[in-house]
Design an enzyme around this catalytic site. Structure first.
Site, PDB file in Angstrom:
ATOM      1  CD  GLU A 149      46.996  44.609  46.191  1.00 56.65           C
ATOM      2  OE1 GLU A 149      47.919  45.415  46.423  1.00 56.65           O
ATOM      3  OE2 GLU A 149      46.855  43.541  46.833  1.00 56.65           O
ATOM      4  CG  HIS A 176      45.551  38.560  46.329  1.00 55.21           C
ATOM      5  ND1 HIS A 176      46.408  39.584  46.677  1.00 55.21           N
ATOM      6  CD2 HIS A 176      44.426  38.749  47.057  1.00 55.21           C
ATOM      7  CE1 HIS A 176      45.822  40.363  47.563  1.00 55.21           C
ATOM      8  NE2 HIS A 176      44.622  39.881  47.808  1.00 55.21           N
ATOM      9  CG  ASN A 177      50.053  40.608  45.654  1.00 57.15           C
ATOM     10  OD1 ASN A 177      49.137  40.178  46.365  1.00 57.15           O
ATOM     11  ND2 ASN A 177      51.212  40.980  46.136  1.00 57.15           N
ATOM     12  CB  SER A 237      46.478  39.164  51.022  1.00 55.63           C
ATOM     13  OG  SER A 237      46.019  40.395  50.507  1.00 55.63           O
ATOM     14  CE  LYS A 291      49.529  38.272  49.356  1.00 53.15           C
ATOM     15  NZ  LYS A 291      50.575  39.194  48.955  1.00 53.15           N
TER      16      LYS A 291
END
Length: 482
Positions: free
Chosen positions: A190, A186-187, A129, A183
């Site tokens: 986001e 995480h996104n 990222s 991940k």
């Protein structure tokens, strides 16, 4: 000629920047791209004179690598990853390592780890990222998969990763698809952060009537305090940017948000795990609604809104928006961590939650000072059940609660949609509700489907059925799902 420390397949912008990052840290990198002209252009262009070896076939790439060979794929998720694995396998040996650095869906990584290990090789699925700048200057890297591969890639990954207080934003995440799962979360976070900022911007624009340049100053000021983060920083820059005619560029950008799927995957996995990931799911749905521009234009002329005009104090309301944004951000991370905890239990992963916060503190899109508080929370209590149970976050939300409620109330009365902030507040209120209305749902389920219910005056785990109509009998349905 010296053999390369690592090979990389896929010379799009992320791939090229990762190669340049690796080379700048003293590693020799061999590169390959399916369109070989890209290899030629790269090695004769910005990579000229550097320790970067251009190769023009998979076989040549494998031959250019030190053993155990390490090959990193930076290609489109899905079938292209499987295709390259099949192309690589005939040219690799036992103990060699294949690394997928794209945004693969974690079940695909689970499958690939097992498949590649069955061939005697090792496999890593790693989230990367930080976008183009992060890839070049230091991304956040989240590797998982074959744990035996970690010692071989650790020196490279931790050298190229972003650093915060001297610590690399990269560490081993866990087994199988754990790296890509983290991940993905995480996104998803986001998505939530971006939607919350968009809602704060909408309130400033449509309730307070602020111009972009004025909003830019507010976001820049917020970035000096508890909201200090990459996304707040770039929001200030975006609002200050002018188009070629001198007008604010933000006003020229069509309000239809795209997405590539990781937010949707996060919401789907939350449904599978039974985790109330309400804020991130609403952020995904908000993008879906935004894409239906034509219907929204039509509806704006047909459907009435609110006649209530804002009559409060501007500076007070700006402070309330700031506090509502911070409290909602806490909820977003709370829900994201609950999803990681549930998935870890389901899959038998051993996730270091404080370490994940550390990996996210630098290099990635959601990097912020706020993550240091999450790291402290899980360092103090590695078994922390819910982020809101940590003293810091519990107090932070309590302090913001009046402003949060005022912000949501003002938006509702003004006819402004705040799906993320509103759902975050609803989650908070739902979580703190000792006796919810779900007993009515259970009664309804038992009434029409004999699905049974538990009683407050009996131990948990005992199930009952009532013949509500006098005609249903005593037979209950089979499975009960709490």
């Amino acid at each position: 000629m010296r053999k390369a420390d690592i090979g990389l397949v896929g010379l799009a912008v992320m791939g090229e920047n990762l190669v340049m990052n690796m080379e700048s840290k003293g590693f020799t990198v061999a590169v390959y791209n399916r369109t070989t002209q890209k290899v030629k252009n790269f090695v004769e262009g910005c990579a000229k004179g550097k320790n970067i070896i251009g190769t023009y076939s998979v076989e040549e790439l494998a031959g250019a690598l030190e053993k155990p060979r390490k090959v990193m794929l930076m290609v489109k998720a899905g079938q292209p990853v499987d295709d390259f694995i099949e192309q690589l396998l005939p040219h690799l040996e036992k103990g060699d390592i294949i690394i997928d650095g794209g945004n693969s869906n974690y079940p695909d990584t689970d499958r690939r780890v097992k498949y590649v290990e069955s061939k005697g090789l090792l496999y890593i699925g790693t989230g990367v990222s930080g976008g183009e700048e992060g890839a070049l200057k230091g991304p956040s890297i989240m590797p998982g998969g074959s744990s035996a591969a970690w010692p071989y890639v650790k020196p490279i990954f931790q050298a190229i990763a972003a650093k915060v207080d001297g610590q690399p934003c990269c560490d081993w995440v866990g087994e199988e698809g754990a790296g890509h799962f983290v991940k993905m979360v995480h996104n998803g976070i986001e998505y939530g952060d971006m939607q919350l900022i968009a809602e704060a911007y909408l309130l400033m624009r449509d309730v307070l009537g602020m111009e972009p340049s004025e909003m830019a100053r507010v976001f820049a000021d917020w970035n000096q305090g508890e909201l200090d983060s990459y996304l707040i920083e770039i929001t200030a820059d975006i609002l200050a940017t002018q188009d070629s005619d001198g007008s604010p560029l933000i006003d020229k950008i069509l309000d239809t948000a795209g997405q590539k799927g990781t937010g949707k995957w996060t919401a789907i996995n939350a449904l599978d795990e039974g985790v109330p990931l309400t804020l991130i799911a609403e952020a995904v749905f908000a993008r879906a609604l935004s894409s239906n521009k034509e219907q929204r234009v039509k509806a704006s002329g047909l459907l009435p809104g609110s006649a209530s005009a804002f009559s409060g104090n501007k500076e007070t309301f700006l402070k309330q928006i700031q506090q509502a944004l911070y409290a909602s951000k806490i909820i977003s991370y709370t829900q994201g961590y609950l999803l990681m905890q549930a998935a870890a239990q389901t899959h038998g992963w051993h996730l270091n939650y404080g370490g994940i916060a550390l990996m996210w503190r630098g290099g990635c899109i959601i990097r912020s000072a706020f993550l240091g508080k999450i790291m402290e929370a899980y360092t103090a209590n590695p078994e922390l059940e819910n982020l809101l149970f940590d003293p810091y976050f519990a107090q932070a939300v309590a302090d913001s609660l009046p402003a949060w409620r005022a912000t949501v109330s003002t938006a509702v009365l003004s006819g402004i949609a705040l799906p993320a902030m509103t759902s975050a507040l609803a989650y908070y209120d739902g979580l703190r509700t000792q006796n919810s209305g779900a007993n009515m749902i259970q009664a309804q389920r038992d009434y029409f489907g004999a699905h049974t219910y538990e009683r407050v005056d009996q131990p948990r785990g005992q199930f009952f059925h009532t013949n509500w109509t006098g005609e249903g009998g005593d037979t209950a349905a089979g499975n009960y799902n709490a």
